[in-house]
Design an enzyme around this catalytic site. Structure first.
Site, short mmCIF file in Angstrom:
data_model
loop_
_atom_site.label_atom_id
_atom_site.label_comp_id
_atom_site.label_asym_id
_atom_site.label_seq_id
_atom_site.Cartn_x
_atom_site.Cartn_y
_atom_site.Cartn_z
N LYS A 152 0.54 -0.98 -0.07
CA LYS A 152 -0.55 0.29 0.42
C LYS A 152 1.06 1.26 0.14
O LYS A 152 1.77 1.51 0.98
CB LYS A 152 -1.69 -0.22 1.29
N LYS A 178 1.92 -9.94 -2.30
CA LYS A 178 0.43 -9.94 -4.29
C LYS A 178 0.64 -8.64 -4.39
O LYS A 178 0.64 -7.36 -3.65
CB LYS A 178 -1.05 -9.99 -3.44
N ASP A 180 -2.10 -5.55 -5.73
CA ASP A 180 -3.29 -4.72 -5.86
C ASP A 180 -3.95 -5.38 -7.06
O ASP A 180 -3.12 -5.26 -8.07
CB ASP A 180 -3.00 -3.92 -4.96
N GLU A 181 -5.31 -5.33 -7.12
CA GLU A 181 -5.97 -5.27 -7.49
C GLU A 181 -6.59 -4.41 -9.13
O GLU A 181 -6.64 -4.38 -10.15
CB GLU A 181 -7.66 -5.82 -7.49
N HIS A 270 -8.36 -12.81 -7.01
CA HIS A 270 -8.99 -12.01 -6.29
C HIS A 270 -10.68 -11.94 -6.85
O HIS A 270 -10.49 -12.29 -8.34
CB HIS A 270 -7.99 -10.88 -6.67
N LYS A 311 -12.60 -4.61 7.25
CA LYS A 311 -13.21 -4.08 6.90
C LYS A 311 -14.35 -4.06 5.71
O LYS A 311 -15.51 -2.82 5.20
CB LYS A 311 -12.31 -3.08 5.87
C1 CAP Z 1 -6.80 -6.22 1.32
C2 CAP Z 1 -7.34 -5.87 -0.03
C3 CAP Z 1 -7.81 -6.83 -0.79
C4 CAP Z 1 -9.38 -7.15 -0.71
C5 CAP Z 1 -10.38 -7.58 -0.95
C6 CAP Z 1 -7.61 -4.26 -0.78
O1 CAP Z 1 -5.89 -4.29 1.49
O2 CAP Z 1 -5.70 -5.83 -1.39
O3 CAP Z 1 -8.10 -6.08 -2.47
O4 CAP Z 1 -9.01 -7.77 0.61
O5 CAP Z 1 -11.47 -8.14 -0.51
O6 CAP Z 1 -7.03 -3.32 -1.26
O7 CAP Z 1 -8.63 -3.80 0.36
P1 CAP Z 1 -6.32 -4.72 3.00
P2 CAP Z 1 -11.91 -9.42 -0.42
O8 CAP Z 1 -5.76 -5.67 3.68
O9 CAP Z 1 -5.21 -3.11 3.51
O10 CAP Z 1 -7.15 -4.34 4.08
O11 CAP Z 1 -10.72 -10.37 0.42
O12 CAP Z 1 -13.12 -9.49 0.80
O13 CAP Z 1 -11.56 -10.01 -1.18
MG MG Z 2 -6.57 -4.83 -2.46
#
Ligand code: CAP
Ligand code: MG
Length: 413
Positions: A152, A178, A180-181, A270, A311
């Site tokens: 992040k 990993k 991020d998306e 993801h 969250k």
């Molecule tokens: C988590 C995360 C993931 C979410 C997706 C984000 O970051 O990288 O994309 O977990 O949700 O960008 O929020 P944090 P899920 O650890 O900083 O929260 O796993 O429910 O599909």
């Molecule tokens: Mg993410």
């Protein structure tokens, strides 16, 4: 012979072992009886339409049957003959069971809650190559949860900065970096630079720690470009690729699965955008079904939530994870990923709710540590080790000072 909506309802029908059975929750429209609404669901999702049709021969063999109506529970169950489906085509199956019926006026709301997939349908899908075996076949995670982190801020780091964050996290104790998306191939962090720089840091972290480290590289891209990225990942020595399965679409996931088999690459799924389908409880497609689809198409891991500790809104993480591990006509299992707002202080409760056969993914909960990424990764690893040793986090603070700092900052569950 004529077929009309009523012909798709038969409460005496006993589904065949080869039928695909779907469980829907519905709210019939004001002018519809339950029987009328159920018949329309079965009809429009198989081979009927609003007008009565004259048909000949075996056409009705392809009709679905609404065989169960439970008005008080709001449930309708529909059986689909296996021959209705093109073997191994997830888009075609979804165009039936989760297609036009989602917008049909005969129902105010309709949700596909669950499917019972018969061997006749499952056998045409590959399923995962590794599933939870990634923990021992690719990683060193053994009987602890696999640990992953996502840098992040999610976008904005250069390739070099991104790889450096990866290095810090790997040496601090996580197994997986990993992407991020929404990080794919942007000018500030081009795909190929990130790939080569991250793997160089991965090798460095592996030789310093003596542990296997790996990278979940986001190959999500339009069309053939995604396959080229899969090939590049393999060429450079990745063991995994990450695909954002809902935004990219199931046909693309199926294509990536084929290509990954050639290279022996595992797939991290993801699920961004899943909540557009599953968040409103009375409508759409449940996360349970999305996870089923992903398993059939052959992903090795999929995000299923944090059992409400994090969250994001979650749908029955425990039940979905159980399904992903259950025996389904010989399909490999899928390793569930808990992610979204996790931090070290949540680990004991998370493991209590979800068990140890999971991956824990933390972004902010590692990089937001007051002493930085490496300390954050140590804190997460420490939280897992202490919990598996049966010690409360507070009692482990001498051994893991970074964990004590994390717990001071974010607390526990
Ligand atoms: C988590 C995360 C993931 C979410 C997706 C984000 O970051 O990288 O994309 O977990 O949700 O960008 O929020 P944090 P899920 O650890 O900083 O929260 O796993 O429910 O599909
Ligand atoms: Mg993410």
């Amino acid at each position: 012979m004529g077929i009309s909506y009523e012909d798709f309802l038969d409460r005496e029908y006993e589904p065949l072992a080869s039928d695909l059975r779907c469980r829907f929750s519905i709210e019939p429209a004001a002018d519809m009886s339950w029987a009328d609404a159920a018949g329309r669901v079965a009809s429009e999702s198989s081979n009927g339409t609003w007008a009565e049709l004259d048909v000949e021969g075996s056409v009705t063999d392809l009709s679905a049957t609404a065989y169960e109506i439970d008005e008080s529970a709001g449930i309708v169950e529909v059986a689909y003959p296996e021959a209705l489906f093109e073997p191994g085509s997830m888009p075609q199956i979804l165009s039936c069971i989760a297609g036009n019926i989602m917008g049909m006026k005969a129902v105010d709301r309709i949700r596909l809650l669950d499917c019972e997939w018969p061997a006749a349908v499952v056998d045409a899908f590959p399923g995962p190559q590794y599933g939870s075996a990634v923990k021992s076949e690719i990683l060193d995670a053994g009987d602890r949860p696999a640990l992953a982190t996502v840098p992040k801020p999610k976008v904005g780091l250069s390739s070099e900065q991104h790889a450096e964050v990866g290095y810090e996290a790997w040496v601090g104790g996580v197994d997986l970096l990993k992407d991020d998306e929404n990080l794919t191939d942007q000018s500030f962090n081009p795909f190929e630079d990130r790939l080569t720089e991250s793997l160089a840091q991965r090798d460095r972290a592996e030789s310093e720690t003596g542990e296997r480290k790996s990278y979940l590289l986001n190959v999500t891209a339009p069309g053939g470009e995604m396959l080229e990225r899969v090939d590049l990942a393999a060429e450079h020595g990745c063991e995994f690729v990450m695909v954002d399965v809902v935004t990219t679409g199931w046909a693309a996931v199926q294509q990536v699965r084929q290509r990954c088999e050639r290279h022996g690459l595992a797939i991290h799924a993801h699920r961004a955008m899943h909540a557009a389908f599953d968040r409103v409880p009375s409508h759409g497609v449940s996360m349970r079904v999305i996870a089923q689809i992903a398993r059939l198409c052959g992903v090795d891991h999929i995000h299923t939530g944090t059992a409400d500790l994090g969250k994001l809104e979650n749908e029955d993480t425990v039940g979905i994870n159980e399904w992903l591990r259950s025996d389904r006509h010989g399909l490999s299992d899928v390793l569930p990923v808990a992610s979204g707002g996790l931090h070290p202080g949540l680990v004991p409760e998370l493991l209590d709710r979800l068990g140890e056969e999971i991956m824990i993914q933390a972004g902010g909960g590692i990089h937001g540590h007051p002493d930085g990424t490496r300390a954050g990764a140590r804190a997460l690893r420490g939280a897992v080790e202490a919990t598996q040793d049966g010690r409360p986090l507070e009692a482990a603070s001498a051994e893991y000072p970074e964990l004590a700092t994390a717990v001071d900052k974010w607390g526990t569950a």
